[in-house]
Write an enzyme that holds these catalytic residues in place. Sequence first.
Site, PDB file in Angstrom:
ATOM      1  CE  LYS A 118       0.491   1.892   3.346  1.00  0.00           C
ATOM      2  NZ  LYS A 118       2.216   2.241   3.950  1.00  0.00           N
ATOM      3  CE1 TYR A 203      -2.049  -0.201   7.346  1.00  0.00           C
ATOM      4  CE2 TYR A 203      -0.573   1.493   7.222  1.00  0.00           C
ATOM      5  CZ  TYR A 203      -0.812   0.380   7.039  1.00  0.00           C
ATOM      6  OH  TYR A 203       0.282  -0.492   6.437  1.00  0.00           O
TER       7      TYR A 203
HETATM    8  P1  NAD Z   1      12.275   1.466   2.238  1.00  0.00           P
HETATM    9  O1  NAD Z   1      12.863   2.870   1.942  1.00  0.00           O
HETATM   10  O2  NAD Z   1      12.916   0.972   3.860  1.00  0.00           O
HETATM   11  O3  NAD Z   1      12.557   0.434   1.126  1.00  0.00           O
HETATM   12  C1  NAD Z   1      12.677   0.625  -0.062  1.00  0.00           C
HETATM   13  C2  NAD Z   1      13.299  -0.216  -1.083  1.00  0.00           C
HETATM   14  O4  NAD Z   1      13.259   0.091  -2.319  1.00  0.00           O
HETATM   15  C3  NAD Z   1      14.928  -0.245  -0.574  1.00  0.00           C
HETATM   16  O5  NAD Z   1      15.448  -1.544  -0.622  1.00  0.00           O
HETATM   17  C4  NAD Z   1      15.489   0.651  -1.803  1.00  0.00           C
HETATM   18  O6  NAD Z   1      16.858   0.344  -1.976  1.00  0.00           O
HETATM   19  C5  NAD Z   1      14.544   0.308  -2.844  1.00  0.00           C
HETATM   20  N1  NAD Z   1      14.400   1.219  -4.027  1.00  0.00           N
HETATM   21  C6  NAD Z   1      14.441   0.820  -5.340  1.00  0.00           C
HETATM   22  N2  NAD Z   1      14.574   2.221  -5.947  1.00  0.00           N
HETATM   23  C7  NAD Z   1      14.367   3.012  -5.077  1.00  0.00           C
HETATM   24  C8  NAD Z   1      14.207   4.332  -5.489  1.00  0.00           C
HETATM   25  N3  NAD Z   1      14.468   4.821  -6.690  1.00  0.00           N
HETATM   26  N4  NAD Z   1      14.420   5.179  -4.284  1.00  0.00           N
HETATM   27  C9  NAD Z   1      14.169   4.459  -3.034  1.00  0.00           C
HETATM   28  N5  NAD Z   1      14.334   3.365  -2.872  1.00  0.00           N
HETATM   29  C10 NAD Z   1      14.396   2.491  -3.958  1.00  0.00           C
HETATM   30  O7  NAD Z   1      10.994   1.693   2.432  1.00  0.00           O
HETATM   31  P2  NAD Z   1       9.838   0.767   3.030  1.00  0.00           P
HETATM   32  O8  NAD Z   1       9.512   1.102   4.408  1.00  0.00           O
HETATM   33  O9  NAD Z   1      10.050  -1.010   3.117  1.00  0.00           O
HETATM   34  O10 NAD Z   1       8.501   0.674   2.212  1.00  0.00           O
HETATM   35  C11 NAD Z   1       8.512  -0.017   0.899  1.00  0.00           C
HETATM   36  C12 NAD Z   1       6.970  -0.125   0.684  1.00  0.00           C
HETATM   37  O11 NAD Z   1       6.303  -0.801   1.395  1.00  0.00           O
HETATM   38  C13 NAD Z   1       6.260   1.162   0.421  1.00  0.00           C
HETATM   39  O12 NAD Z   1       5.314   1.117  -0.500  1.00  0.00           O
HETATM   40  C14 NAD Z   1       5.452   1.566   1.926  1.00  0.00           C
HETATM   41  O13 NAD Z   1       4.333   2.292   1.880  1.00  0.00           O
HETATM   42  C15 NAD Z   1       5.229  -0.148   2.069  1.00  0.00           C
HETATM   43  N6  NAD Z   1       4.945  -0.384   3.401  1.00  0.00           N
HETATM   44  C16 NAD Z   1       4.015  -0.938   4.065  1.00  0.00           C
HETATM   45  C17 NAD Z   1       3.681  -1.229   5.441  1.00  0.00           C
HETATM   46  C18 NAD Z   1       2.637  -2.351   5.867  1.00  0.00           C
HETATM   47  O14 NAD Z   1       2.545  -2.054   7.035  1.00  0.00           O
HETATM   48  N7  NAD Z   1       2.005  -2.699   5.116  1.00  0.00           N
HETATM   49  C19 NAD Z   1       5.069  -0.854   6.019  1.00  0.00           C
HETATM   50  C20 NAD Z   1       6.011   0.026   5.922  1.00  0.00           C
HETATM   51  C21 NAD Z   1       6.278  -0.097   4.331  1.00  0.00           C
END
Ligand code: NAD
Length: 358
Positions: A118, A203
Site C-alpha cells: 500500500k 489506514y
Molecule cells: P524502504 O525505503 O525501507 O525500502 C525501499 C526499498 O526500495 C529499498 O530497498 C530501496 O533500495 C529500494 N528502491 C529501489 N528503487 C528506489 C528508489 N528509486 N528510491 C528509493 N528506494 C528505492 O521503504 P519501506 O518502508 O520498506 O517501504 C516500501 C513499501 O512498503 C512502500 O510502498 C510502503 O508504503 C510499504 N510499507 C508497508 C507497510 C505495511 O505495514 N503494510 C509498512 C512499511 C512500508
Amino acid sequence: PESGTAGQPEKHNLPAVEKKLGIALVGLGTYSSEELGPALTETAYCRLVGVVSGNEAKRRKWKAQYNLRDENLYSYDNFDDIRSNRDIDIVYVVLPNSMHAEFVIRSARAGKHVICEKPMATSIEDCHRMIDVCKEAGVKLSIGYRLHFDPFNQEVMRLGQNKIFGSINQVIAKHGMDVGDKNQWRLKQTLAGGGPLMDVGIYCVQGVMYAVGELPAAVNARFHTVTDPEKFSEVEEGMDWEMEFTSGMKAICETSYSRPADQLRAEAANGWFELQPAYAYTGLKGKTTDERMTINSINQQAAQMDDFALCIQNQSETRVPGEMGLRDLQILLAIYESARTKRKVDLQLQNFKDLIGI
Ligand code: NAD
C-alpha cells in the site's frame, strides 16, 4: 526449518499442506527486512524462495540468511526472467509507491500472482493498468492490507458492521509518526505520490470504512500548517479531514509525519469501542464501553500472506484485491483535492460496494 514440503505450522493453528507456494520479495528495504522476511519463517502456506534487488550485497545477505538458491536472486534488470522460474509462484512488491505499477505489471506478465504494498500506486491510471494486466495474465492481485487479517481490527469490523453497540454516530481515526530522515523517498512527491496521507493516513481511511461497513459519500480536508518547510517542501506535513456517509455518520481523521498518533474509535448509539494503538504490527490494545478486549495477537503479515496463498490454492477471491487499492486511492486523491480547493469533494464509489472487507 523451511523444507518446502509438508509444512507443520507452529504459530497458526492451520492444517499442513503438501507444498508451500514460493514468494519472491521485490525491494529489500525496512519493511521486507524487518517484517516480511521474518514473517515468512512463520507462514504455513507460502515461504520465501527468492529476492529481487538492485544491490548485489543485499541479495547475497538474504541468500545466506534465508538459505536461498542462486537461481532465485534477481536484479531489476533480469527480473523478467522470473517467468521461467518454477520455484516462484508469488511476487511481493515492496518498493517506493510510484514503482509499484511497473513491478506489478512485469510480475503479472511473467505469469506470477502478485501482492503489492500500500498505497497501491500514485495514479488512478496506474491502478487500472495493474488490475487489467493481472486479469489478462490470469493472475491474482492483492494489496498488502495486513490489518484485514489482524484479530483486533477484525473485532472492530465485527462490532461495527453488526451494530453490536447500535448505529455508529462518529468514528475518530488518527495515524501519525515522526518520519525521520529528511532525504528519504517518503518525502519526494514523485516516488511517494504524497505525504503521510498516502503512507499512514490510508489506514484511517480503511479503518473508518471497515468499522462502519459503508463507503463515504464526501470528504472535507485541510493541510496542517508546516513547521519544517525544508523537510516538507514536496509533500504535506499533516492533514485533518472528515469523511461523510449517507447514513449521517461522520468520521474525524488526522495524519501527520511529525505528530505521532495511532487510534481508531467508534461512538455508537449504545456505547463505544476503540483500538489504541490500532494500526501497529504488534502491541494493539482494544477497549469497549464494557470491557478491555482480550484477544491474542498474531503475526499479521504471516496471516496476510497465508491467506493469499490459500486463495491461490483454492481459486477463491482475496478480501484485499487490487480494486480495493484503486478505491482507496480515489478517496486519498479526493482528500487532497478537498484540501487544495478548500471545498467538500463528493465521491462516487458505487462500483466498490461489494468488496468483502469494506
Ligand atoms: P524502504 O525505503 O525501507 O525500502 C525501499 C526499498 O526500495 C529499498 O530497498 C530501496 O533500495 C529500494 N528502491 C529501489 N528503487 C528506489 C528508489 N528509486 N528510491 C528509493 N528506494 C528505492 O521503504 P519501506 O518502508 O520498506 O517501504 C516500501 C513499501 O512498503 C512502500 O510502498 C510502503 O508504503 C510499504 N510499507 C508497508 C507497510 C505495511 O505495514 N503494510 C509498512 C512499511 C512500508
